[in-house]
Design a protein around this motif. Structure first.
Motif, PDB file in Angstrom:
ATOM      1  N   PRO A   1       0.833  -1.207   0.000  1.00  0.00           N
ATOM      2  CA  PRO A   1       0.000   0.000   0.000  1.00  0.00           C
ATOM      3  C   PRO A   1       0.865   1.255   0.000  1.00  0.00           C
ATOM      4  O   PRO A   1       1.925   1.300   0.630  1.00  0.00           O
ATOM      5  CB  PRO A   1      -0.803  -0.123   1.303  1.00  0.00           C
ATOM      6  N   ARG A   2       0.428   2.276  -0.702  1.00  0.00           N
ATOM      7  CA  ARG A   2       1.180   3.513  -0.777  1.00  0.00           C
ATOM      8  C   ARG A   2       0.949   4.366   0.460  1.00  0.00           C
ATOM      9  O   ARG A   2      -0.091   4.293   1.118  1.00  0.00           O
ATOM     10  CB  ARG A   2       0.765   4.302  -2.022  1.00  0.00           C
ATOM     11  N   THR A   3       1.935   5.190   0.762  1.00  0.00           N
ATOM     12  CA  THR A   3       1.779   6.180   1.826  1.00  0.00           C
ATOM     13  C   THR A   3       0.691   7.164   1.433  1.00  0.00           C
ATOM     14  O   THR A   3       0.686   7.681   0.308  1.00  0.00           O
ATOM     15  CB  THR A   3       3.093   6.932   2.060  1.00  0.00           C
ATOM     16  N   GLN A   4      -0.252   7.400   2.352  1.00  0.00           N
ATOM     17  CA  GLN A   4      -1.359   8.312   2.071  1.00  0.00           C
ATOM     18  C   GLN A   4      -1.343   9.468   3.067  1.00  0.00           C
ATOM     19  O   GLN A   4      -1.276   9.265   4.278  1.00  0.00           O
ATOM     20  CB  GLN A   4      -2.695   7.572   2.175  1.00  0.00           C
ATOM     21  N   LEU A   5      -1.389  10.680   2.542  1.00  0.00           N
ATOM     22  CA  LEU A   5      -1.478  11.881   3.362  1.00  0.00           C
ATOM     23  C   LEU A   5      -2.838  12.518   3.128  1.00  0.00           C
ATOM     24  O   LEU A   5      -3.305  12.586   1.990  1.00  0.00           O
ATOM     25  CB  LEU A   5      -0.366  12.867   2.992  1.00  0.00           C
ATOM     26  N   VAL A   6      -3.478  12.983   4.178  1.00  0.00           N
ATOM     27  CA  VAL A   6      -4.810  13.585   4.061  1.00  0.00           C
ATOM     28  C   VAL A   6      -4.751  15.032   4.530  1.00  0.00           C
ATOM     29  O   VAL A   6      -4.275  15.319   5.631  1.00  0.00           O
ATOM     30  CB  VAL A   6      -5.849  12.804   4.892  1.00  0.00           C
ATOM     31  N   THR A   7      -5.222  15.944   3.681  1.00  0.00           N
ATOM     32  CA  THR A   7      -5.279  17.357   4.039  1.00  0.00           C
ATOM     33  C   THR A   7      -6.709  17.858   3.892  1.00  0.00           C
ATOM     34  O   THR A   7      -7.499  17.304   3.133  1.00  0.00           O
ATOM     35  CB  THR A   7      -4.337  18.197   3.159  1.00  0.00           C
ATOM     36  N   THR A   8      -7.018  18.916   4.622  1.00  0.00           N
ATOM     37  CA  THR A   8      -8.367  19.483   4.614  1.00  0.00           C
ATOM     38  C   THR A   8      -8.322  20.904   4.076  1.00  0.00           C
ATOM     39  O   THR A   8      -7.459  21.699   4.461  1.00  0.00           O
ATOM     40  CB  THR A   8      -8.952  19.487   6.041  1.00  0.00           C
ATOM     41  N   HIS A   9      -9.242  21.215   3.179  1.00  0.00           N
ATOM     42  CA  HIS A   9      -9.264  22.518   2.516  1.00  0.00           C
ATOM     43  C   HIS A   9     -10.686  23.075   2.520  1.00  0.00           C
ATOM     44  O   HIS A   9     -11.651  22.316   2.447  1.00  0.00           O
ATOM     45  CB  HIS A   9      -8.772  22.380   1.074  1.00  0.00           C
ATOM     46  N   THR A  10     -10.800  24.388   2.580  1.00  0.00           N
ATOM     47  CA  THR A  10     -12.094  25.043   2.476  1.00  0.00           C
ATOM     48  C   THR A  10     -12.256  25.598   1.070  1.00  0.00           C
ATOM     49  O   THR A  10     -11.503  26.491   0.656  1.00  0.00           O
ATOM     50  CB  THR A  10     -12.225  26.179   3.505  1.00  0.00           C
ATOM     51  N   LEU A  11     -13.208  25.028   0.327  1.00  0.00           N
ATOM     52  CA  LEU A  11     -13.413  25.412  -1.066  1.00  0.00           C
ATOM     53  C   LEU A  11     -14.855  25.848  -1.273  1.00  0.00           C
ATOM     54  O   LEU A  11     -15.771  25.021  -1.273  1.00  0.00           O
ATOM     55  CB  LEU A  11     -13.122  24.229  -2.000  1.00  0.00           C
ATOM     56  N   HIS A  12     -15.060  27.132  -1.426  1.00  0.00           N
ATOM     57  CA  HIS A  12     -16.392  27.646  -1.748  1.00  0.00           C
ATOM     58  C   HIS A  12     -17.456  27.057  -0.827  1.00  0.00           C
ATOM     59  O   HIS A  12     -18.510  26.592  -1.273  1.00  0.00           O
ATOM     60  CB  HIS A  12     -16.711  27.366  -3.216  1.00  0.00           C
ATOM     61  N   GLY A  13     -17.165  27.074   0.470  1.00  0.00           N
ATOM     62  CA  GLY A  13     -18.109  26.591   1.458  1.00  0.00           C
ATOM     63  C   GLY A  13     -18.011  25.119   1.776  1.00  0.00           C
ATOM     64  O   GLY A  13     -18.656  24.629   2.702  1.00  0.00           O
ATOM     65  N   SER A  14     -17.204  24.384   1.035  1.00  0.00           N
ATOM     66  CA  SER A  14     -17.032  22.948   1.273  1.00  0.00           C
ATOM     67  C   SER A  14     -15.780  22.680   2.099  1.00  0.00           C
ATOM     68  O   SER A  14     -14.731  23.275   1.859  1.00  0.00           O
ATOM     69  CB  SER A  14     -16.906  22.193  -0.061  1.00  0.00           C
ATOM     70  N   THR A  15     -15.910  21.785   3.061  1.00  0.00           N
ATOM     71  CA  THR A  15     -14.737  21.240   3.734  1.00  0.00           C
ATOM     72  C   THR A  15     -14.311  20.029   2.916  1.00  0.00           C
ATOM     73  O   THR A  15     -14.977  18.997   2.923  1.00  0.00           O
ATOM     74  CB  THR A  15     -15.065  20.830   5.177  1.00  0.00           C
TER      75      THR A  15
END
Length: 288
Positions: free
Chosen positions: A3-17
């Motif tokens: 399995p590949r290394t997975q990184l998760v980031t959170t962004h605010t896009l036009h009202g969406s998380t």
């Protein structure tokens, strides 16, 4: 396969998380950065088998706003709305102009639109939408599906959402779309659809995205795309026949078409290895 290394980031896009799942290249330097867009009612899991077989590339896969782990956005959940949101996301990641853009199914529409609005070095479209659903051999199915969504939208929230997320509907879709005769593969597809097909955030979001998915084709954008393009389709895909895929290829200034045998609209599941190989060959054959 490791399995590949997975990184998760959170962004605010036009009202969406919005959640983005990033996979750093296992080798140094990276062979390139791929910005990947999943299909209708899916999320990043749908492209996982392809991601795993392209370890030499850095790959970014957002859950589209309104699906998976990303909440709905203020913009319409249609091709233009998603292209706008993803362009904002690309800016946040400071994607270089030599990044590669990839889209599957409904994601092929969004990717094609996005490719007309900002610079990428290559465009890869998997099971691209090459004909309108209402003009295809699946016109009756498209109409029935649209009616299904309309009815569910009018039901009380709890009941309507439950019907839309029912395993009965998910399993029926899996039976129709899976072409493999291998029992293990058919079971895998069914489990994937059961696990992630219900990951939408509202009936409004779902209805908007569905209407957009049947109202456009990639050909609407091809004349304005001036980078090398790879199209990968399935010979048994009712949503994109070999004839309409070839017509789509010819509408681009520089495009290659790979048609895979014994598969339909689920090449990302059933033919992930062949699809990944076609992508890598295409990217390696072109000069930087």
């Amino acid at each position: 396969m490791t399995p590949r290394t997975q990184l998760v980031t959170t962004h605010t896009l036009h009202g969406s998380t919005t959640k983005v799942y990033s996979y750093p290249a296992s080798g140094q330097p990276s062979a390139g950065t791929i910005f990947a867009i999943h299909g209708f009612r899916g999320d990043h899991h749908g492209l996982q088998r392809i991601v795993d077989q392209l370890p030499q590339y850095t790959i970014l896969v957002p859950d589209l706003p309104g699906f998976g782990s990303s909440s709905s956005m203020d913009l319409p959940h249609d091709v233009d709305g998603y292209a706008t949101a993803l362009s904002t996301l690309a800016d946040e990641f400071a994607l270089p102009s030599n990044a590669i853009l990839l889209g599957h199914s409904f994601g092929s529409l969004v990717a094609a639109k996005l490719a007309t609005e900002r610079d990428f070095s290559r465009l890869v479209l998997l099971n691209p939408i090459s004909e309108l659903a209402l003009d295809s051999s699946q016109a009756l199915m498209a109409k029935l599906t649209g009616f299904y969504y309309e009815v569910c939208a009018k039901l009380p929230e709890r009941l309507g959402s439950a019907v839309l997320r029912s395993e009965l509907f998910s399993d029926a879709m899996s039976v129709v779309m899976t072409k493999s005769k291998d029992r293990a593969m058919r079971q895998y597809v069914r489990e994937q659809h059961r696990a992630y097909f219900g990951g939408f955030h509202s009936r409004v979001t779902l209805a908007q995205a569905y209407q957009a998915s049947i109202a456009h084709t990639v050909g609407e954008y091809s004349a304005d795309i001036h980078i090398p393009v790879l199209l990968v389709g399935g010979m048994l895909d009712e949503l994109g026949t070999p004839e309409t895929q070839e017509k789509l290829r010819a509408s681009f200034g520089d495009a290659r078409l790979v048609m895979l045998e014994n598969v339909g609209h689920l090449i990302h599941y059933e033919k992930a290895g062949d699809t990944a190989a076609a992508i890598d060959k295409f990217l390696q054959q072109l000069p930087d």
